[in-house]
Scaffold this motif. Structure first.
Motif, PDB file in Angstrom:
ATOM      1  N   ALA A   6       0.843  -1.203   0.000  1.00 43.15           N
ATOM      2  CA  ALA A   6       0.000   0.000   0.000  1.00 43.15           C
ATOM      3  C   ALA A   6       0.874   1.247   0.000  1.00 43.15           C
ATOM      4  CB  ALA A   6      -0.931  -0.003   1.210  1.00 43.15           C
ATOM      5  N   MET A   7       1.886   1.276   0.865  1.00 40.84           N
ATOM      6  CA  MET A   7       2.761   2.443   0.910  1.00 40.84           C
ATOM      7  C   MET A   7       3.542   2.592  -0.389  1.00 40.84           C
ATOM      8  SD  MET A   7       5.575   3.706   3.743  1.00 40.84           S
ATOM      9  CE  MET A   7       6.903   2.589   3.297  1.00 40.84           C
TER      10      MET A   7
ATOM     11  N   LEU B 107      10.272  -3.254  -1.940  1.00 38.96           N
ATOM     12  CA  LEU B 107       9.259  -2.208  -2.078  1.00 38.96           C
ATOM     13  C   LEU B 107       9.184  -1.335  -0.833  1.00 38.96           C
ATOM     14  CD1 LEU B 107       6.346  -4.117  -3.869  1.00 38.96           C
ATOM     15  CD2 LEU B 107       7.801  -2.319  -4.828  1.00 38.96           C
ATOM     16  N   LEU B 108       9.283  -1.949   0.342  1.00 39.06           N
ATOM     17  CA  LEU B 108       9.253  -1.159   1.573  1.00 39.06           C
ATOM     18  C   LEU B 108      10.428  -0.184   1.619  1.00 39.06           C
ATOM     19  CD1 LEU B 108       7.694  -1.006   4.406  1.00 39.06           C
ATOM     20  CD2 LEU B 108       9.703  -2.196   5.280  1.00 39.06           C
TER      21      LEU B 108
ATOM     22  N   ARG C  57       9.687   5.412   8.948  1.00 41.11           N
ATOM     23  CA  ARG C  57       8.930   6.108   7.915  1.00 41.11           C
ATOM     24  C   ARG C  57       7.655   5.352   7.546  1.00 41.11           C
ATOM     25  NH1 ARG C  57      13.906   8.268   4.015  1.00 41.11           N
ATOM     26  NH2 ARG C  57      14.639   9.864   5.487  1.00 41.11           N
ATOM     27  N   THR C  58       7.689   4.042   7.622  1.00 42.90           N
ATOM     28  CA  THR C  58       6.480   3.272   7.371  1.00 42.90           C
ATOM     29  C   THR C  58       5.443   3.540   8.458  1.00 42.90           C
ATOM     30  OG1 THR C  58       7.791   1.532   6.299  1.00 42.90           O
ATOM     31  CG2 THR C  58       5.545   0.963   6.971  1.00 42.90           C
ATOM     32  N   SER C  59       5.879   3.575   9.717  1.00 44.62           N
ATOM     33  CA  SER C  59       4.959   3.898  10.809  1.00 44.62           C
ATOM     34  C   SER C  59       4.398   5.303  10.653  1.00 44.62           C
ATOM     35  CB  SER C  59       5.681   3.753  12.158  1.00 44.62           C
ATOM     36  OG  SER C  59       6.078   2.426  12.386  1.00 44.62           O
ATOM     37  N   GLN C  60       5.235   6.237  10.216  1.00 45.34           N
ATOM     38  CA  GLN C  60       4.762   7.593   9.972  1.00 45.34           C
ATOM     39  C   GLN C  60       3.702   7.612   8.882  1.00 45.34           C
ATOM     40  OE1 GLN C  60       5.897  10.896  11.161  1.00 45.34           O
ATOM     41  NE2 GLN C  60       6.530   9.660  12.913  1.00 45.34           N
TER      42      GLN C  60
END
Length: 422
Positions: free
Chosen positions: A103-104, A276-277, A292-295
């Motif tokens: 999704a991100m 991808l992450l 940054r993913t948590s953000q």
């Protein structure tokens, strides 16, 4: 696992969904303070109160004595929380973690994005090979790079000088997320995550030293074409870019974003999800990419209590997600301009990917687009279920169920009963 099946587009109502920026500062390894959720942006967000007691009762009956080891949440397209059992209990999600990474990546990188491997010539005549983790980089592409390198750095004399090539690669401490078990790291599904990877650093088993393997393969190919090579490995620059004076000679692009998403979600390819992450987060440093993913998740207005992101694939048992977060994420993505890309990347019950062998020739075949997850003691399935009453977003995570596949089928069948939630 690296299939490229065409996706099946799902008709969803799309609404404008601007990407939200991320803070650029790098975190330290201490506890991270997340920002408060943003105000409503004019589209449905998942409600917090259960609104369909009939479905809630049916699902509770299905779980029975094992209810404490399950988290199940169901929402509809208007944002109603139809049912919710332990929906805010953080659990190990296994490969349902890939739903976050993809999704991100789709939101941050866009539908036209691809991973690129490039050959550069420096001012001193040496060559530099850079990459972004193309999971399908393979021998024919390596042969083209060898030919180009030989043509740029070789000599037509009887005793040609060696072509000087450097491979820009991450240090070994970044190859695996810290929590990946040692026994998984030797398997093909646990291969090291590197920028330059031939066939995703996997043969029958994982390749233990990808830079050495690539050096050997590239040198052998240059020799086969009549040249010599001096090949070494260098650390990447902070953003992975080459020196400003370098000239681009050639590049090879991966399959497009739709194919990459399908590798991660339909086939549950760990290497692709991890890449991808990192690319979406803009950093191959694990602490930075986690932060940054948590953000990004928090910026979507999702329920973040107890959420912990430690990798993109779900192989790390340190991840913690809730079923309610996954339903809220799917509702968010259903209104994204690229919603079709996201849901078309999922496996399909009885037809495709990791769900191809489930619920074939039943009322669920072709009606459930989902992501599976399985590691020791963990079984999770989340996705979009078409019902007579419209789409339902459902997430089911078990940490310790004795017969999770049977329970998941029963939960889906009850959820598909549109009469329960008019």
């Amino acid at each position: 696992m690296a299939g490229r099946r065409a996706g099946v587009l799902i008709g969803l109502s799309l609404a404008l969904f601007p990407s939200l920026g991320l803070q650029a500062a790098a975190p330290d390894s201490r506890a991270i303070s997340l920002p408060a959720p943003p105000p409503p942006l004019g589209f449905p967000q998942l409600q917090t109160q259960v609104s369909c007691p009939a479905l809630q009762t049916r699902l509770r009956q299905v779980l029975g004595a094992e209810a404490s080891v399950w988290s199940v949440s169901v929402g509809d397209g208007s944002g109603r929380l139809l049912a919710d059992l332990n929906g805010l209990t953080p659990r190990i999600p296994a490969s349902n973690q890939k739903m976050v990474a993809t999704a991100m990546a789709l939101d941050r990188l866009g539908p036209d994005y691809s991973l690129t491997t490039r050959l550069w010539r420096r001012a001193d005549g040496s060559l530099l090979l850079t990459g972004e983790g193309d999971p399908d980089f393979n021998t024919p592409q390596l042969q083209r790079f060898a030919k180009l390198a030989l043509g740029q750095g070789g000599s037509s004399s009887p005793t040609p000088s060696a072509v000087r090539i450097q491979l820009q690669e991450e240090p070994p401490q970044r190859w695996w997320p810290a929590g990946w078990p040692g026994e998984d790291r030797v398997e093909a599904y646990g291969a090291p995550i590197t920028r330059l990877a031939v066939t995703s650093n996997a043969k029958a088993m994982a390749v233990s030293d990808p830079p050495s393997r690539l050096q050997q393969l590239l040198a052998a190919e240059i020799k086969r074409q009549g040249g010599q090579a001096s090949i070494s490995t260098v650390a990447p620059t902070p953003n992975g870019s080459p020196p400003s004076s370098a000239v681009l000679l050639h590049e090879e692009r991966s399959i497009g974003m739709h194919g990459l998403l399908s590798l991660a979600n339909t086939e549950s390819h760990n290497f692709t999800a991890e890449v991808l992450l990192r690319q979406a987060a803009g950093s191959w440093d694990q602490v930075t990419s986690q932060w940054r993913t948590s953000q990004w998740l928090a910026a979507q207005g999702l329920p973040m209590a107890g959420i912990k992101v430690v990798d993109g694939s779900g192989l790390d048992r340190g991840n913690r997600l809730t079923s309610r977060l996954l339903v809220a994420l799917m509702l968010r993505m259903a209104q994204h301009p690229m919603a079709d890309h996201y849901f078309a990347s999922m496996a399909i019950a009885g037809e495709r990917g990791t769900l191809r062998n489930y619920w074939y020739d039943t009322e669920l075949q072709g009606q459930f687009f989902g992501k599976t997850g399985t590691i020791r003691g963990v079984r999770s399935v989340s996705g979009l279920l078409n019902t007579p009453a419209g789409p339902r977003y459902i997430s089911m995570i078990s940490n310790g169920s004795s017969a999770p596949n049977t329970v998941i089928g029963q939960l889906l069948r009850q959820t598909r009963n549109g009469a329960l939630c008019p």
